[in-house]
Design a protein around this motif. Structure first.
Motif, PDB file in Angstrom:
ATOM      1  N   THR A  19       6.029   5.539  -4.955  1.00 55.72           N
ATOM      2  CA  THR A  19       4.652   4.497  -5.023  1.00 55.72           C
ATOM      3  C   THR A  19       4.082   4.899  -3.475  1.00 55.72           C
ATOM      4  OG1 THR A  19       5.880   2.610  -4.180  1.00 55.72           O
ATOM      5  CG2 THR A  19       5.127   3.073  -6.379  1.00 55.72           C
ATOM      6  N   ARG A  24       1.669   9.117  -2.008  1.00 56.78           N
ATOM      7  CA  ARG A  24       0.332  10.108  -1.554  1.00 56.78           C
ATOM      8  C   ARG A  24       1.027  11.641  -1.213  1.00 56.78           C
ATOM      9  NH1 ARG A  24      -1.316   4.982  -0.605  1.00 56.78           N
ATOM     10  NH2 ARG A  24      -0.909   4.853   1.636  1.00 56.78           N
ATOM     11  N   ARG A  58      -0.997   7.216  -7.129  1.00 57.55           N
ATOM     12  CA  ARG A  58      -0.648   5.603  -6.172  1.00 57.55           C
ATOM     13  C   ARG A  58       1.041   5.962  -7.121  1.00 57.55           C
ATOM     14  NH1 ARG A  58      -5.346   1.618  -7.857  1.00 57.55           N
ATOM     15  NH2 ARG A  58      -6.625   2.377  -6.506  1.00 57.55           N
TER      16      ARG A  58
END
Length: 249
Positions: A19, A24, A58
């Motif tokens: 996460t 990302r 995410r």
């Protein structure tokens, strides 16, 4: 081609969730596709090979299929006790000594240290810098980081896990020896490098440090006749001692 690597503080074989910034980075920067193999590490010696599944910006599901463990270093650890320069200079220093192989980063406040801003989230922010550096250089152990403390508190607290210490005191005094001339046997023990602020240690601080450590275990050292900035001195000394240590292994 080497697999891209991602940091998970704790992972296990099977499915794990990646996460935050790491997710990302995987999905947006590296553009990993579902089914692609990647690596994960926990900063404490564990390395896993995983397959990326269910990718979003995410979160990403990583299915760890195999793992290995690198044994921790028990001797010859390089410990940096340094006056923290401000802002981006601290981030740069933390990143580079992580690449070099420093085992501990202790920010120590001396009389001439520059005033620091809000120390909130200091460890978290510095850890993020070292994680990025460790991913780049393929290091499996993150350096241990502490909150900034005054010199007196640092000496009183001692250094965790170190059974015996040698001390290299980066000094501006005239009685220094060049750091590469230290006894090679030092590399078999833990070594702490003290690097002061620009302007150097006060006379009282040098005396305090030398009194704290046993005679013969603490030497005033230099790298060059030139006066170096804090981060230059810290990185140069760390590089020399890490290289000497690694050559003895």
């Amino acid at each position: 081609m080497p697999l891209s690597r991602y940091y998970i503080e704790s992972f296990q074989k099977g499915k794990n969730e990646l996460t935050g910034p790491e997710a990302r980075h995987l999905s947006t920067v590296m553009r990993v596709k579902q089914g692609d193999p990647v690596e994960v590490f926990d900063g404490r010696g564990r390395l896993g090979v995983a397959v990326a599944e269910n990718i979003s910006k995410r979160s990403v599901t990583l299915n760890v299929t195999e793992e290995t463990l690198e044994a921790p270093r028990s001797v010859g650890r390089v410990i940096l006790a340094v006056s923290p320069p401000k802002g981006n200079r601290w981030d740069w220093l933390a990143s580079k000594v992580t690449e070099i192989g420093v085992d501990y980063i202790y920010p120590v406040l001396f009389e001439r240290s520059v005033r620091q801003g809000n120390a909130k989230n200091f460890i978290e922010k510095t850890t993020a810098v070292t994680v990025a550096a460790a991913k780049q250089c393929k290091r499996l152990y993150l350096p241990k980081i502490s909150q900034p403390v005054r010199l007196e508190q640092f000496l009183a607290d001692g250094i965790n896990e170190a059974s015996s210490l040698k001390v290299a005191l980066m000094s501006l005094s005239e009685d220094t020896i060049f750091i590469d001339r230290l006894d090679p046997n030092w590399q078999k023990e833990d070594i702490v490098i003290f690097v002061g602020p620009e302007g150097g240690f006060t006379e009282e601080e040098e005396i305090l440090i030398k009194r704290h450590y046993p005679a013969g275990d603490c030497f005033s050292v230099s790298i060059t006749k030139n006066v170096l900035r804090t981060e230059t001195a810290a990185l140069s000394a760390s590089a020399i001692l890490c290289s000497k240590r690694n050559s003895c292994e």
